[in-house]
Design an enzyme around this catalytic site. Structure first.
Site: not given
Length: 449
Positions: A218, A363, A420
């Site tokens: 990630d 982000y 993930h």
């Protein structure tokens, strides 16, 4: 002919090179703390301590939560969440989660704080005993969102214990990203995944490691790739469970491959990427979270940070879509592969530190014009790399595309299952993959460097 095309693209990228010091869009070694503050370079012991007042307030909110709007019949997790099954998690958190035992669990590893570039950075550090005839290698392990250092708790002892079949032991350093968990957040604009690469390089240098290995998934994968790109003389090897090659060459290759997939993807893996329409539909359906977090981080942070129910709901949605692409059809979102303690331990780190907003800001600081006009996305990464690709991983890049970024791609371990959060879902397999990956990287270095 195709192979020569790929080699030509890689050679062109490698010839271009990359110098982060001359890139005005990279804030390397910037001071991210309060102005005028002196940096404390000491390494200070740390323990998680959940205040009684915080726990009492949390329990009150959980036990006095408002009635959730029922989900539409048959939608399961396809609308992002199934509120009809939320009680499975909320009731356990409110009535059965053992706060004292879980606090002790989170304190099982040695933890520390030190100041880097004005921010207090929290990290786990396990320095194993070195048996006679063996040597130690340092490994920096980086987590992602909506994860935390908790992602690695089920693998650290096994990673660091000596074994007869290998001549090295591993020292692990697992930091909380700035703005996540117990690491400070900045109050300045610009701390993205490129800038975090410098913070963690400086952290490892602070701990006495001039050279080291990096592992990540990630955000940890993206930060780790940046570290390998910026510091090829420092990073000895890069291991990732989410390999990403966002180079112009890779994206062109993938797009062109839609006409003839066999030229880009191994035949048995074609359906992981093609038809490209399926991949694009998946992004359109499940990547709305990325857009809102990058565009309006603080608005979302307020929405999920004020209520444990909201925080849990948002995180369950993300854990679900990241774990399997088919989880939308499951009334539990496919989340029963994790224990309730795994999920809620992770939530507690966010709730205790009030980092719902500051974590999401990564982000906004990374997916923006500054990043995309910078040169590091296209810069070649010569550090030897081993990639793991789980079936349920959110991105799939074929080896041909990865080679346009990672010019010394040692191996790609393709898994026929899993998702993930591999260290949480399959801790023993994760340990085996990391150890195997490091061994192959070290062998590559012996033969080529």
């Amino acid at each position: 002919m195709y192979s020569w095309l790929v080699l030509g693209l890689v050679a062109a990228a490698a010839a271009a090179g990359y110098d982060y010091e001359s890139d005005p869009d990279i804030y390397h070694n910037k001071w991210w703390g309060p102005e005028g503050m002196e940096e404390d370079t000491s390494i200070r012991p740390f323990k998680v301590e959940w205040k009684k007042k915080m726990v009492e307030d949390l329990l009150y909110r959980l036990k006095n939560r408002r009635r959730l709007t029922p989900s539409l019949k048959g939608t399961n997790y396809n609308y992002g969440l199934n509120t009809d099954t939320m009680s499975y998690w909320l009731d356990y958190w409110a009535n059965n989660y053992n706060f004292t035992a879980r606090e002790e669990y989170l304190n099982q590893y040695p933890q520390f704080m030190t100041d880097i570039q004005g921010l207090s950075i929290h990290f786990i550090r396990i320095v194993p005993e070195i048996p006679e005839g063996k040597y130690s290698i340092p490994l920096l392990m980086l987590h992602g969102y909506p994860g935390s250092v908790r992602e690695y708790y089920d693998v650290l002892w096994d990673l660091t214990k000596p074994a007869d079949n290998r001549d090295f032991v591993i020292e692990v350093v697992v930091p909380s990203l700035p703005g996540y968990g117990y690491s400070d957040a900045t109050n300045l604009v610009g701390l993205g995944f490129a800038e975090m690469a410098f913070i963690f390089k400086n952290l490892m240098n602070r701990l006495g490691h001039e050279k080291f290995y990096v592992q990540g998934g990630d955000w940890g994968a993206l930060i780790g790739a940046n570290m390998a790109t910026f510091f090829p003389d420092i990073i000895l090897g890069y291991h990732t469970t989410m390999p990403v090659a966002a180079t112009d060459e890779a994206l062109t290759l993938i797009t062109a491959g839609s006409l003839y997939p066999a030229a880009v993807v191994p035949t048995e893996l074609t359906n992981r990427l093609y038809p490209l329409q399926n991949t694009l539909e998946y992004f359109a359906q499940d990547f709305g979270y990325l857009h809102i977090q990058a565009a309006k981080s603080d608005a979302l942070g307020v929405c999920i940070g004020e209520s444990p129910t909201s925080l849990l709901g948002w995180f369950l949605h993300l854990f679900s879509i990241f774990s399997r692409r088919t989880n939308g059809n499951d009334p539990m979102g496919g989340l029963e592969i994790y224990s309730r303690d795994q999920i809620i331990d992770n939530l507690m780190i966010y709730w205790d530190t009030e980092t719902a907003t500051t974590s999401i800001r990564l982000y906004a600081e990374s997916f923006n014009k500054k990043t995309f006009r910078s040169g590091f996305l296209n810069a070649p990464t010569t550090v030897p790399t081993v990639a793991v690709q789980a079936l349920g991983e959110i991105f799939y890049f074929p080896p041909a595309a990865l080679n346009t970024k990672f010019t010394n791609l040692v191996a790609v371990d393709v898994l026929d299952d899993y998702g993930h959060f591999l260290a949480m879902e399959q801790p023993q397999l994760f340990v085996e993959l990391v150890l195997s990956g490091l061994q192959r990287i070290m062998q590559f270095n012996k033969q080529n460097m």
